[in-house]
Design a protein around this motif. Structure first.
Motif, short mmCIF file in Angstrom:
data_model
loop_
_atom_site.label_atom_id
_atom_site.label_comp_id
_atom_site.label_asym_id
_atom_site.label_seq_id
_atom_site.Cartn_x
_atom_site.Cartn_y
_atom_site.Cartn_z
N PHE A 81 0.82 -1.21 0.00
CA PHE A 81 0.00 0.00 0.00
C PHE A 81 0.86 1.26 0.00
O PHE A 81 0.45 2.29 -0.54
N ALA A 82 2.05 1.18 0.57
CA ALA A 82 2.95 2.34 0.55
C ALA A 82 3.32 2.69 -0.89
O ALA A 82 3.27 3.86 -1.29
N VAL A 83 3.66 1.70 -1.69
CA VAL A 83 4.04 1.95 -3.08
C VAL A 83 2.81 2.24 -3.94
O VAL A 83 2.81 3.19 -4.73
N ALA A 127 -1.91 -4.61 -4.75
CA ALA A 127 -1.74 -4.47 -3.30
C ALA A 127 -2.87 -5.16 -2.54
O ALA A 127 -2.63 -5.83 -1.52
N VAL A 128 -4.10 -5.01 -3.02
CA VAL A 128 -5.25 -5.67 -2.39
C VAL A 128 -5.09 -7.19 -2.48
O VAL A 128 -5.35 -7.91 -1.51
N LEU A 129 -4.67 -7.69 -3.63
CA LEU A 129 -4.46 -9.14 -3.79
C LEU A 129 -3.39 -9.65 -2.83
O LEU A 129 -3.55 -10.72 -2.22
N ILE A 182 -2.58 -1.82 5.88
CA ILE A 182 -3.20 -0.91 4.90
C ILE A 182 -3.11 0.53 5.41
O ILE A 182 -2.69 1.44 4.68
N VAL A 183 -3.51 0.74 6.66
CA VAL A 183 -3.51 2.09 7.24
C VAL A 183 -2.08 2.64 7.31
O VAL A 183 -1.83 3.79 6.90
N MET A 184 -1.15 1.85 7.80
CA MET A 184 0.23 2.31 7.95
C MET A 184 0.87 2.62 6.59
O MET A 184 1.49 3.66 6.41
N GLY A 185 0.74 1.70 5.65
CA GLY A 185 1.32 1.91 4.33
C GLY A 185 0.76 3.13 3.64
O GLY A 185 1.51 3.93 3.05
N THR A 186 -0.54 3.31 3.72
CA THR A 186 -1.20 4.46 3.10
C THR A 186 -0.78 5.76 3.78
O THR A 186 -0.46 6.76 3.11
N ALA A 187 -0.75 5.76 5.10
CA ALA A 187 -0.36 6.97 5.84
C ALA A 187 1.10 7.34 5.56
O ALA A 187 1.42 8.52 5.36
N ILE A 188 1.96 6.36 5.53
CA ILE A 188 3.37 6.62 5.24
C ILE A 188 3.50 7.20 3.83
O ILE A 188 4.21 8.17 3.61
N ALA A 189 2.81 6.59 2.88
CA ALA A 189 2.89 7.06 1.50
C ALA A 189 2.42 8.50 1.37
O ALA A 189 3.08 9.32 0.72
N TRP A 190 1.27 8.83 1.95
CA TRP A 190 0.76 10.20 1.83
C TRP A 190 1.69 11.19 2.50
O TRP A 190 1.88 12.31 2.01
N THR A 191 2.31 10.78 3.61
CA THR A 191 3.27 11.65 4.29
C THR A 191 4.49 11.90 3.41
O THR A 191 4.96 13.04 3.27
N VAL A 192 4.99 10.86 2.79
CA VAL A 192 6.17 10.99 1.92
C VAL A 192 5.82 11.81 0.68
O VAL A 192 6.57 12.71 0.29
#
Length: 186
Positions: A114-116, A136-138, A158-168
């Protein structure tokens, strides 16, 4: 409340085993999980995107997001929480792949995916982002299907990867805006 969540998670995984298990689906889920091992798929995708100037920034941003995801989720949170894997807690699960030796919470495969995928969704054409998000969902679902994570492990990933990505992504975009405002010396 905690007991109810744990019971629900165990029942969900047992339902997967009893109702969803099919030979073709097991093969597909093993492949999906393999693609997430060590971020191999995401590293390969980022490496390919480095060659084109139009996609280089997205690639570097995704790589940065992947690194932060690994540090936060795999190196820090897993060792802090120390949650046992489902196959250690539910003896009736029929394990389908080689057992991981690290802890369960959060799902590193899911977080990195989810980060990528989130970076790709934010910085590349929509079809690329949607394709990455679908993969990513698969990968996330494969971690449940193969009984290496509880549902809350995957949800946290999911939450961590998404939050990290949006922050970056936000940080990179802000830095680029600040660079554009600084007058260049002659």
């Amino acid at each position: 409340m905690r007991h109810r969540i744990q019971h629900w998670e165990q029942q969900t995984l047992l339902w997967f085993q009893e109702r969803l298990r099919r030979a073709w689906l097991t093969a597909a889920m093993k492949t999906a999980t393999f693609l997430g091992n060590g971020g191999i798929l995401w590293l390969t995708a980022c490496a390919c995107l480095l060659f084109r100037q139009q996609t280089r920034r997205a690639s570097l941003t995704a790589l940065l997001s992947l690194v932060f995801s690994a540090l936060v989720c795999n190196a820090f949170l897993k060792n802090l929480v120390e949650r046992a894997r489902p196959f250690d807690k539910i003896p009736s699960l029929q394990f389908l792949i080689r057992k991981p030796h690290d802890f369960s919470f959060p799902s590193g495969h899911t977080s990195s995916s989810f980060a990528v995928a989130t970076v790709f969704l934010a910085m590349l054409p929509l079809w690329v982002g949607v394709a990455a998000l679908t993969i990513a969902v698969l990968i996330a679902f494969s971690r449940l299907y193969l009984f290496v994570h509880f549902p809350t492990d995957v949800l946290a990933g999911i939450v961590m990867g998404t939050a990290i990505a949006w922050t970056v992504v936000w940080t990179v975009k802000r830095r680029m805006e600040n660079r554009a405002r600084v007058p260049q010396e002659p």
